[in-house]
Design an enzyme around this catalytic site. Structure first.
Site, PDB file in Angstrom:
ATOM      1  N   HIS A 216       0.391 -21.602 -24.486  1.00 32.82           N
ATOM      2  CA  HIS A 216       0.430 -20.317 -25.191  1.00 32.82           C
ATOM      3  C   HIS A 216       0.759 -20.471 -26.677  1.00 32.82           C
ATOM      4  O   HIS A 216       0.047 -19.935 -27.539  1.00 32.82           O
ATOM      5  CB  HIS A 216       1.457 -19.406 -24.518  1.00 32.82           C
ATOM      6  CG  HIS A 216       1.601 -18.074 -25.192  1.00 32.82           C
ATOM      7  ND1 HIS A 216       0.612 -17.116 -25.175  1.00 32.82           N
ATOM      8  CD2 HIS A 216       2.625 -17.551 -25.933  1.00 32.82           C
ATOM      9  CE1 HIS A 216       1.019 -16.049 -25.857  1.00 32.82           C
ATOM     10  NE2 HIS A 216       2.231 -16.295 -26.327  1.00 32.82           N
TER      11      HIS A 216
ATOM     12  N   ASN B  20      -5.829  56.367 -14.860  1.00 21.70           N
ATOM     13  CA  ASN B  20      -4.717  56.442 -15.817  1.00 21.70           C
ATOM     14  C   ASN B  20      -5.280  56.745 -17.203  1.00 21.70           C
ATOM     15  O   ASN B  20      -5.163  55.933 -18.117  1.00 21.70           O
ATOM     16  CB  ASN B  20      -3.947  55.117 -15.855  1.00 21.70           C
ATOM     17  CG  ASN B  20      -3.493  54.665 -14.486  1.00 21.70           C
ATOM     18  OD1 ASN B  20      -2.780  55.375 -13.795  1.00 21.70           O
ATOM     19  ND2 ASN B  20      -3.920  53.473 -14.090  1.00 21.70           N
TER      20      ASN B  20
ATOM     21  N   CYS C 294      -3.125  50.741  -9.555  1.00 24.59           N
ATOM     22  CA  CYS C 294      -3.795  49.655  -8.829  1.00 24.59           C
ATOM     23  C   CYS C 294      -2.819  48.702  -8.152  1.00 24.59           C
ATOM     24  O   CYS C 294      -3.202  47.960  -7.247  1.00 24.59           O
ATOM     25  CB  CYS C 294      -4.712  48.878  -9.769  1.00 24.59           C
ATOM     26  SG  CYS C 294      -3.862  48.209 -11.220  1.00 24.59           S
TER      27      CYS C 294
END
EC number: 1.1.1.1
Length: 883
Positions: free
Chosen positions: A750, A126, A257
């Site tokens: 806690h 091309n 291609c």
């Protein structure tokens, strides 16, 4: 007469390198001039250059045809038109200069810059269209391009480049914007690709050329070879498929291609398709002719010993079918478009299943869909990885299956692959004459190459803050006797109550059941009262099994933090049984971007939280703390899906709480509010809540512990929930991180653990750090100033941030002492040697805790170890150093 001087290879190389260097130096000058062009000027240049090439598309096609002797003049003209028209139209509105995008919301600004000098490699297949294409996308992106044309198409390629260049210069582009090597050679091409002034290589050609481009040590846009199959499945439109494949394969004598190299046909339609194929002047060779064709095209015959090393005869590329047949040794009817050869398999034994770049196509029969897909996959993997594959079918699901199976970047459906591959004709692929094959084909690009590939896109990221939030239960009821809401709550028929033995013994469970019995409808309830302090994952699992069997529509969590935390995780496991506990406990930096996404809850049940202690705030938070006592671990779990549906904050439920419990839970409230106020995630919305909670604690905790009067108990109950609202959205810090790990190891209470640690944490966070946190919500370190704010609110000395920090730390310590807490770990019955032995491990575990990322300064393991060791003796005896 003197003999003509022989040029040595070294001299030839030096001449080539000198010529290339001159071209590149000129291109670098052009690059600086092109940088000065604005978008309007660039678009004008591209428009004029494309029109000039368009005007000459016919003569360029003729020149290419005459010079190379390959292809079809009319088709080459079409390719030139495609390069001038489709490519330019596609990039017409693409911004390629300066600021190309601004997003005020994300704060991103994108700036386009040219990549630099482009080395353009073009093929003989091309020549003119590729030269036009690469020149135009280079001009669009302000990149000068220097070409190395294929020697067999040098003149026609240069002709195309010259037309584009001259038109571009006339429109305002700098001289030398488009150049080319005038004396083509391998030495010159190699010198150009390897020149240090070349920024990128835009290579279209054979595998050897593309591989050479990638080996140059610079960015390359190289594309690989194709070996394109076309699978015609039995549901296909046969007439359309045959027409498309003939048109595609014969276009420019098969030199694109992306053209079909084999057609694979289902056995059910094989004969019908072949007949249709033949009607378009396709000649099917016989066995003898096939052998001759193989020998001429590849120098081998099918199933011969040397098939593995077969190489394409370059002479056949782009030649007419009649010429190829004649050269092979047989004749075909005049006007034959394509030579078709029936093959038994795909692979080395059938050389005609290789890429041929000519009007020669292999034909294979498929026994089934699976066989058709397999043969198509084999074609792509036979030296065509990543390029293209075509399928003709009416079955959309099969198309998807085919696309998943074949390793091709372009899967072309019901279209001619030549035009389907180059894009913008039969589909929405980008129009291009350079087709990337991705990692399958060892390419750096996996799309059709376009102008965007020749840009460096710079991103300017403005500082931004993430969108924040306030997420709380949809309803929160408070005031005395607010548990009466249970009489009116909608859609309550099957209730599971999760609580502990104390709630049963104290009669609180009966009070809840009493409210449920006052409803108009009959309520069935299931009681799980086996939650222990610091609930273990095994307890959660037992409760979940009962829940699954009972299938409640409402869950009521009654008690302190432990029943509420356990109930939350039971709720999660009940609604989402596939969830893995290990996924839940993973740490995150941003709760909205965490690696594990919690599922949404509430589809099966609603969750009503009723606290009977004034401490955890769990009734309004998305948090739960679950223990793994077998491994001495506590895991804080956080996600907004765990936020209760309804919170009922009834102070009548905390009037009989023992004073020592009120003391411990009250200090937990203070820690919640303090850590939320200085958190990295603190906001105007959480700050007011946190300050009010701190104020309520200092005004009411001592009386709540010592007098247990209704007023102070109510205020502390409110403070607990208000602090919960604050830390539900601002999160906590390292006081809780360390408290979780110390509690798991030594089974300390806690709230009391937090009380002992909090003065140390205040002093730690109140010191300007050398190493700050990553991406905090604040724009400068202000924890010290916020502690000063608290101190001022409480009327403590706070003329400077440092004084405010010390005053507040001292006030917290003294409050703990006044309410009867022994403010050190030594008096909690912990052995000193054992404490020190575990201090390093506890510090590491605290760093990994989910509360640590929101701490105002980046917590360092060494610093937390020091705090833990000092806290054994207490703030009064060993206040610790400012870190």
């Amino acid at each position: 007469m003197a003999d003509k001087k022989t040029v040595t290879p070294e001299e030839k190389k030096l001449v080539a390198e000198k010529h290339v260097d001159e071209l590149v130096q000129k291109a670098l000058v052009a690059l600086e001039e092109m940088r000065k062009l604005n978008q309007e000027q660039v678009d004008y240049i591209v428009a004029k250059a494309s029109v000039a090439a368009l005007d000459a598309h016919g003569e360029l096609a003729l020149h290419a045809f005459e010079e190379t002797g390959r292809g079809v003049f009319e088709d080459k003209a079409t390719k030139n038109l495609f390069a001038c028209e489709h490519v330019v139209n596609n990039m017409r509105h693409t911004k390629t200069v300066g600021v190309i995008e601004e997003d005020d919301v994300t704060g991103l600004t994108l700036i386009a810059e040219p990549v630099g000098v482009v080395c353009g490699i073009t093929p003989t297949t091309n020549p003119t269209s590729t030269a036009i294409f690469k020149s135009l996308i280079s001009l669009k992106t302000r990149n000068p391009i220097v070409f190395a044309f294929h020697p067999s198409a040098q003149e026609s390629s240069a002709h195309a480049a010259r037309i584009v260049r001259d038109a571009a210069i006339a429109a305002g582009a700098p001289e030398n914007c488009v150049q080319w090597i005038t004396q083509p050679s391998m030495e010159a091409t190699s010198a150009l690709m390897n020149h240090e002034g070349v920024a990128t290589i835009l290579a279209t050609g054979g595998n050897a050329m593309v591989k050479a481009a990638y080996s140059c040590g610079k960015p390359a846009l190289g594309v690989g070879a194709g070996n394109v199959p076309a699978y015609v499945e039995k549901s296909a439109n046969i007439r359309q498929a045959a027409h498309d494949i003939v048109m595609s394969k014969s276009f420019d004598n098969g030199m694109v291609c992306a053209s079909e190299q084999a057609v694979i046909i289902d056995k059910e339609i094989y004969d019908e398709f072949v007949a249709e194929f033949k009607s378009y002047h396709t000649y099917f060779v016989n066995k003898k002719e096939k052998a001759l064709l193989e020998e001429f095209c590849f120098g081998v015959k099918a199933n011969s010993k040397n098939c593995a090393g077969a190489k394409l005869n370059a002479d056949i590329v782009g030649k007419p079918a009649t010429w190829i047949a004649e050269q092979a040794g047989f004749t075909v009817p005049e006007g034959t478009n394509i030579l078709a050869a029936e093959c038994k398999e795909v692979g080395e034994n059938e050389p005609l299943t290789r890429e041929k770049l000519s009007p020669v196509i292999a034909v294979l029969k498929s026994e089934s869909r699976e066989d058709g897909i397999t043969k198509a996959r084999q074609m792509v993997e036979f030296n065509g990885l990543g390029h293209s594959a075509a399928i003709h079918t009416a079955d959309e699901e099969l198309t998807k299956e085919f696309g998943k199976a074949v390793k091709a970047i372009r899967v072309i459906c019901n279209s001619p692959s030549t035009f389907g591959g180059i894009g913008d004709v039969y589909n929405a692929f980008l129009p291009s004459l350079t087709l990337g094959c991705g990692s399958y084909g060892r390419n750096s690009v996996g799309d059709n190459v376009s102008a965007i590939n020749l840009l460096n896109i710079k991103k300017v990221g403005r500082r931004r803050n993430n969108m924040q939030w306030m997420k709380l239960p949809s309803k929160t009821y408070f005031e005395r006797d607010s548990i009466q809401y249970l009489q009116k709550c909608r859609d309550v028929e099957r209730v599971m109550i999760v609580t502990d033995h104390a709630m049963v013994e104290l009669g609180f469970l009966d009070r809840i059941i009493e409210q449920l019995d006052l409803r108009r409808n009959k309520v069935v309830y299931q009681i799980f009262a086996d939650v222990e302090p610091d609930p273990d994952i095994t307890t959660v699992n037992r409760g979940t099994e009962i829940m699954r069997a009972f299938k409640p529509d409402t869950i009521i969590a009654l008690g302190g933090g432990s029943p509420m935390d356990a109930a939350k995780v039971m709720w999660l496991f009940y609604e989402q049984p596939e969830v893995d506990f290990r996924d839940l406990v993973q740490k995150f930096m941003d709760i909205r971007k965490r690696a594990f996404k919690f599922p949404l809850l509430g589809k099966k049940t609603k969750f009503i939280a009723i606290p009977t202690t004034s401490g955890t705030g769990s009734e309004v938070t998305p948090f739960a703390v679950i223990s793994d006592k077998a491994n001495n671990r506590k895991y804080p779990i956080a996600d907004y899906s765990l936020t209760p549906t309804v919170a009922i904050v009834d102070p009548a439920l905390v009037l009989t709480v023992p004073g020592f419990v009120a003391a411990d839970t009250g200090m937990d409230v203070l820690t919640h509010a303090t850590e939320a106020y200085v958190s990295q995630m603190a906001s105007d919305y959480t700050d007011g809540l946190a300050l009010q909670a701190i104020k309520l604690v200092f005004e009411n905790l001592e009386s709540s512990v010592k007098n247990a009067d209704f007023h102070s108990r109510e205020k502390m109950h409110n403070a607990s929930t208000i602090a919960g609202m604050a830390f539900a959205n601002a999160f906590l810090g390292i006081s809780h991180s360390m408290a979780h790990k110390i509690g798991a190891q030594f089974h300390t209470i806690h709230g009391r653990t937090n009380a002992i640690l909090l003065p140390y944490v205040i002093r730690y966070n109140g010191t300007r750090p050398a190493k700050t946190a990553t991406w905090p919500k604040y724009n400068y370190y202000r924890a010290d100033e916020k502690y000063q704010d608290i101190a001022r609110m409480l009327g403590l000395p706070a003329s400077t941030p440092e004084e405010g920090v010390e005053s507040y730390a001292k006030a917290v310590y003294e409050l703990g002492e006044r309410i009867g807490i022994q403010m050190n770990f030594r008096d909690q019955g912990i052995d000193e040697k054992e404490w020190k032995e575990h201090s390093r491990e506890l510090a590491f575990l605290a760093y990994e805790d989910q509360c640590s990322p929101a701490n105002p300064r980046l917590p360092m393991v060494d610093h937390m170890q020091e705090i833990i060791e000092d806290a054994y003796y207490g703030y009064k005896e060993r206040p610790g150093r400012r870190k």
